[in-house]
Design a protein around this motif. Structure first.
Motif: not given
Length: 472
Positions: A286-291, A379-387, A402-407
């Motif tokens: 999870i990249p963080n916003q630099e501040f 999305a694919s990384k979190f088992l949410l395929p293209g279809n 829940g996995l969508l939130c992490y994507a």
């Protein structure tokens, strides 16, 4: 098993949502009367589909579902429907009861006490804590005293004492119960057997015994199948090489080669269709916003400033106001978040998601890089395929939401993470991967979680314990 002891029988039940999405393929199993059975399987394998079939909300394309004559079915869903959040507790009960009389209010209170829920009947459901909502769902399911009780992730949002109370309740429960849960210690306390749904073959395997023994049995079977297939593959390879040497040298050798080919085909048929392991999400960042400087100043119930790298765990029993505090922080009533900061928020009920959006639209909205290929890759990384990307969020399972939130976090690069029960609805296989990603996140984190193993795996947590309800 004698027929009179069976309360549920699935006989070659096939169900598919459409031609491209088969869920069950000739599922066959039985459930004994007064037993407690766990349903396990990867997100999308069909666990909730089985519940809907038992409730009559769905009909199979083929096969038969037999319930004992007159058997009634009740369900405690994972979450309160959005359209009922503004109901009073009493109206929530009434919404699921055909003939409710004013004198029945006393029985509502009695049923609530059964699940250790003590709240006013006129209190709005949305004002309840996550744990109180979980108890309310169970109480509503028990009110009609069903012969078959269905529990869908009943430990979500429950604190330790809540899980202990629910475990004791189920150990002493005298009727039939089917449970969907990812909480292994909880399941092992009472399970009589397991129905395992294979997301790849769409079959249902039935096992008898406690949860941990069944997991060991599945693992042992997997290893036996691997050894059998490896032996057959070596034999087939050796005989192929022999066939290549024999072929065409004489009539006798050609006949021998043909017989060997026939034997090879027979061995191929004996190859065991391997039960594929549930997929686990791959490691992610999870990249963080630099501040530089203070990201957030919390001023209720106590003053705290959080900077890059700070991590705060808000603790307290169900109903004390942890989720309320997080919402007040987000709204600015209990804290001041630097306006330049992007906030990554994971809520218990996914209120941060628009259920009418498609998966793609939801990810696109938060993505810093709007490149389509990057969105699909995340999305694919979190088992949410293209279809699945054009599916409405409302149609996803709770685990997929829940996995969508992490994507979304991956694409958003938030400056702070505010996580309210971030393991709710998540398959236990994914949780160590998520914990590693949270540990590697560089921005500040404010978190509420009742899952002790998960909390213990998060590094450098400071704590803020709420000991009494505060109106912020």
């Amino acid at each position: 098993m004698s027929q009179e002891n069976v309360i549920i029988r699935f006989d070659k039940v096939t169900y598919e949502y459409n031609e491209k999405k088969q869920i069950l393929d000739e599922a066959t199993f039985t459930v004994r009367k007064n037993s407690i059975v766990t349903i396990m399987g990867q997100n999308g394998a069909g666990k909730s589909t089985i519940f809907k079939l038992l409730l009559g909300k769905l009909k199979p394309q083929s096969g038969k579902i037999h319930l004992e004559n007159g058997a009634t079915v009740g369900i405690a869903e994972q979450m309160i429907p959005h359209e009922k959040l503004n109901f009073s507790v009493l109206d929530f009960f009434k919404s699921g009861i055909k003939d409710f009389n004013p004198g029945d209010e006393g029985f509502v209170v009695k049923t609530m006490r059964t699940v250790n829920l003590d709240v006013p009947l006129d209190k709005e459901v949305m004002q309840l804590s996550g744990g109180q909502k979980a108890r309310l769902l169970l109480a509503a399911a028990l009110y009609s005293d069903p012969d078959i009780l269905l529990l869908d992730e009943p430990t979500n949002n429950l604190d330790k004492s809540g899980i202990e109370h629910l475990t004791e309740f189920l150990i002493n429960y005298k009727k039939t119960c089917l449970v969907i849960s990812h909480d292994a210690p909880f399941l092992n306390s009472f399970t009589d057997g397991v129905l395992n749904l294979d997301v790849h073959t769409h079959k249902v395997e039935q096992f008898v015994g406690n949860y941990y023994d069944v997991l060991e049995e599945i693992e042992a079977k997997l290893k036996r199948d691997q050894l059998q297939n490896a032996r057959l593959q070596r034999s087939i390879k050796d005989r192929f090489e022999k066939v290549n040497k024999l072929g065409g040298k004489s009539v006798q050798m050609s006949q021998l080669a043909r017989r060997i080919r026939e034997d090879i085909e027979e061995d191929k048929e004996e190859m065991v269709e391997m039960r594929k392991e549930d997929k686990t999400i791959s490691e992610f960042i999870i990249p963080n916003q630099e501040f530089v400087g203070s990201v957030i100043r919390i001023f209720k119930p106590t003053f705290k400033e959080l900077y890059k790298g700070d991590r705060l765990l808000i603790k307290g029993p169900n109903g004390i106001g942890k989720s309320t505090l997080l919402k007040k922080i987000l709204m600015g009533n209990a804290a001041e978040i630097n306006p330049k900061i992007r906030v990554g928020y994971y809520s218990q009920d996914f209120s941060e998601l628009d259920f009418n959006q498609t998966c793609y639209e939801s990810l696109y909205d938060v993505a810093l890089d709007k490149e389509t290929s990057r969105i699909y890759a995340a999305a694919s990384k979190f088992l949410l395929p293209g279809n699945m990307m054009q599916n409405k969020i409302g149609s996803l399972s709770e685990g997929q939401k829940g996995l969508l939130c992490y994507a979304r976090f991956m694409l958003q690069s938030p400056g702070i993470l505010i996580l309210d029960e971030p393991t709710n609805h998540i398959n236990f296989r994914h949780i160590p991967v998520i914990a590693k990603a949270i540990n590697s996140y560089k921005g500040p984190i404010i978190m509420v979680s009742h899952l002790e193993e998960f909390v213990d795996s998060i590094e450098d947590l400071s704590e803020l314990e709420l000991t009494s309800w505060l109106e912020y």
